[in-house]
Write a protein that holds these residues in place. Sequence first.
Motif, mmCIF file in Angstrom:
data_model
loop_
_atom_site.group_PDB
_atom_site.id
_atom_site.type_symbol
_atom_site.label_atom_id
_atom_site.label_comp_id
_atom_site.label_asym_id
_atom_site.label_seq_id
_atom_site.Cartn_x
_atom_site.Cartn_y
_atom_site.Cartn_z
ATOM 1 N N SER A 211 0.278 65.926 32.029
ATOM 2 C CA SER A 211 -0.426 66.925 31.243
ATOM 3 C C SER A 211 -0.617 68.169 32.092
ATOM 4 C CB SER A 211 -1.781 66.379 30.781
ATOM 5 O OG SER A 211 -2.389 67.246 29.856
ATOM 6 N N CYS A 212 -0.717 69.309 31.436
ATOM 7 C CA CYS A 212 -0.841 70.571 32.160
ATOM 8 C C CYS A 212 -1.728 71.523 31.373
ATOM 9 C CB CYS A 212 0.541 71.178 32.378
ATOM 10 S SG CYS A 212 0.553 72.706 33.337
ATOM 11 N N LEU A 213 -2.605 72.220 32.087
ATOM 12 C CA LEU A 213 -3.507 73.203 31.485
ATOM 13 C C LEU A 213 -3.214 74.554 32.120
ATOM 14 C CD1 LEU A 213 -5.960 73.881 29.709
ATOM 15 C CD2 LEU A 213 -7.422 73.165 31.596
ATOM 16 N N SER A 214 -2.821 75.513 31.291
ATOM 17 C CA SER A 214 -2.413 76.819 31.787
ATOM 18 C C SER A 214 -3.623 77.638 32.232
ATOM 19 C CB SER A 214 -1.692 77.585 30.692
ATOM 20 O OG SER A 214 -0.596 76.865 30.195
ATOM 21 N N SER A 215 -3.361 78.605 33.115
ATOM 22 C CA SER A 215 -4.352 79.624 33.407
ATOM 23 C C SER A 215 -4.366 80.580 32.212
ATOM 24 C CB SER A 215 -3.989 80.368 34.677
ATOM 25 O OG SER A 215 -2.734 81.024 34.517
ATOM 26 N N LYS B 32 -3.262 77.319 27.466
ATOM 27 C CA LYS B 32 -2.258 76.539 26.738
ATOM 28 C C LYS B 32 -2.076 75.181 27.415
ATOM 29 C CE LYS B 32 2.712 76.520 25.776
ATOM 30 N NZ LYS B 32 3.987 77.244 25.995
ATOM 31 N N ILE B 33 -1.920 74.143 26.575
ATOM 32 C CA ILE B 33 -1.813 72.783 27.078
ATOM 33 C C ILE B 33 -0.435 72.214 26.772
ATOM 34 C CG2 ILE B 33 -2.651 70.404 26.711
ATOM 35 C CD1 ILE B 33 -5.441 71.611 26.301
ATOM 36 N N TRP B 34 0.089 71.499 27.724
ATOM 37 C CA TRP B 34 1.324 70.730 27.536
ATOM 38 C C TRP B 34 1.025 69.274 27.861
ATOM 39 C CZ3 TRP B 34 3.873 67.466 30.822
ATOM 40 C CH2 TRP B 34 5.144 67.038 30.425
ATOM 41 N N ASP B 35 1.479 68.372 27.016
ATOM 42 C CA ASP B 35 1.352 66.941 27.263
ATOM 43 C C ASP B 35 2.722 66.289 27.166
ATOM 44 O OD1 ASP B 35 -1.631 67.028 25.321
ATOM 45 O OD2 ASP B 35 -1.514 66.746 27.494
ATOM 46 N N ALA B 36 2.950 65.310 28.031
ATOM 47 C CA ALA B 36 4.175 64.515 27.934
ATOM 48 C C ALA B 36 4.154 63.709 26.638
ATOM 49 C CB ALA B 36 4.283 63.584 29.131
ATOM 50 N N ALA C 122 4.847 60.746 26.117
ATOM 51 C CA ALA C 122 4.322 59.388 26.299
ATOM 52 C C ALA C 122 2.803 59.311 26.177
ATOM 53 C CB ALA C 122 4.753 58.845 27.657
ATOM 54 N N VAL C 123 2.133 60.460 26.305
ATOM 55 C CA VAL C 123 0.661 60.427 26.298
ATOM 56 C C VAL C 123 0.055 61.262 25.173
ATOM 57 C CG1 VAL C 123 0.681 60.060 28.788
ATOM 58 C CG2 VAL C 123 0.329 62.375 27.882
ATOM 59 N N LYS C 124 0.889 61.930 24.400
ATOM 60 C CA LYS C 124 0.370 62.773 23.313
ATOM 61 C C LYS C 124 -0.478 61.955 22.356
ATOM 62 C CE LYS C 124 3.731 66.535 23.106
ATOM 63 N NZ LYS C 124 4.881 67.123 22.406
ATOM 64 N N GLY C 125 -1.624 62.516 22.034
ATOM 65 C CA GLY C 125 -2.528 61.840 21.117
ATOM 66 C C GLY C 125 -3.447 60.844 21.797
ATOM 67 N N ARG C 126 -3.172 60.539 23.062
ATOM 68 C CA ARG C 126 -4.005 59.585 23.796
ATOM 69 C C ARG C 126 -4.733 60.229 24.973
ATOM 70 N NH1 ARG C 126 -1.802 55.453 26.460
ATOM 71 N NH2 ARG C 126 0.184 56.513 26.898
ATOM 72 N N PHE C 127 -4.072 61.156 25.654
ATOM 73 C CA PHE C 127 -4.650 61.824 26.824
ATOM 74 C C PHE C 127 -5.051 63.247 26.438
ATOM 75 C CE2 PHE C 127 -2.358 59.361 30.473
ATOM 76 C CZ PHE C 127 -2.732 58.159 29.883
ATOM 77 N N LEU D 201 8.149 71.414 33.943
ATOM 78 C CA LEU D 201 7.414 70.166 34.059
ATOM 79 C C LEU D 201 8.303 68.944 33.878
ATOM 80 C CD1 LEU D 201 4.295 71.363 32.099
ATOM 81 C CD2 LEU D 201 4.279 70.651 34.496
ATOM 82 N N THR D 202 9.385 69.075 33.145
ATOM 83 C CA THR D 202 10.214 67.911 32.852
ATOM 84 C C THR D 202 11.517 67.865 33.641
ATOM 85 O OG1 THR D 202 11.227 69.068 30.978
ATOM 86 C CG2 THR D 202 9.299 67.697 30.517
ATOM 87 N N ARG D 203 11.887 68.953 34.295
ATOM 88 C CA ARG D 203 13.153 68.908 35.031
ATOM 89 C C ARG D 203 12.919 68.246 36.379
ATOM 90 N NH1 ARG D 203 13.035 74.882 36.217
ATOM 91 N NH2 ARG D 203 12.327 75.058 38.384
ATOM 92 N N ARG D 204 13.985 67.641 36.875
ATOM 93 C CA ARG D 204 13.921 66.952 38.164
ATOM 94 C C ARG D 204 13.596 67.967 39.253
ATOM 95 N NH1 ARG D 204 18.355 62.467 40.112
ATOM 96 N NH2 ARG D 204 16.995 61.401 41.602
ATOM 97 N N GLY D 205 12.594 67.711 40.031
ATOM 98 C CA GLY D 205 12.213 68.606 41.106
ATOM 99 C C GLY D 205 11.254 69.702 40.689
ATOM 100 N N GLY D 206 10.994 69.807 39.399
ATOM 101 C CA GLY D 206 10.102 70.862 38.946
ATOM 102 C C GLY D 206 8.705 70.764 39.539
ATOM 103 N N LEU D 207 8.290 69.541 39.801
ATOM 104 C CA LEU D 207 6.934 69.367 40.315
ATOM 105 C C LEU D 207 6.764 70.001 41.680
ATOM 106 C CD1 LEU D 207 6.916 66.896 42.670
ATOM 107 C CD2 LEU D 207 7.505 65.565 40.658
#
Length: 132
Positions: free
Chosen positions: A49-53, A57-61, A63-68, A110-116
């Motif tokens: 999950s991610c919360l923008s400055s 704006k919020i992004w959720d994976a 797998a966790v949408k609706g739960r987290f 957030l979803t690409r390999r190495g993006g983190l």
Amino acid sequence: QVQLVESGGGTVQAGGSLRLSCLVSGVTLDLYAIGWFRDRPGKERQAVSCLSSNDGKIWDADAVKGRFSISRDNGKKTVYLQMNSLKPEDSAIYYCATKGPFWTCDSTVLTRRGGLFEFDQWGQGTQVTVSS
């Protein structure tokens, strides 16, 4: 010096809830995007999950949408991850991290390999175990 300290992990039965906290010091919290990530055994670190400055704006994976749910309390310098309807596959070490200043959560990063690796500062992690 920027520091992030996670807390709130533990062991819970499937279907239960936990709230993780990420205490952030050394930066003005609302100027930075905050991401939650997790390490599961045998898998690469995953953005959860991610919360923008700025606009919050919020992004959720998927797998966790609706739960987290991610949220921020600027006065307490803390970002939360409310986790409901937990499943055994949510068991992981959860980390928070900052990116910024002034960044809007971007699913491409957030979803690409190495993006983190674009996230600058990381906490030490907190363990979440969900039993079946």
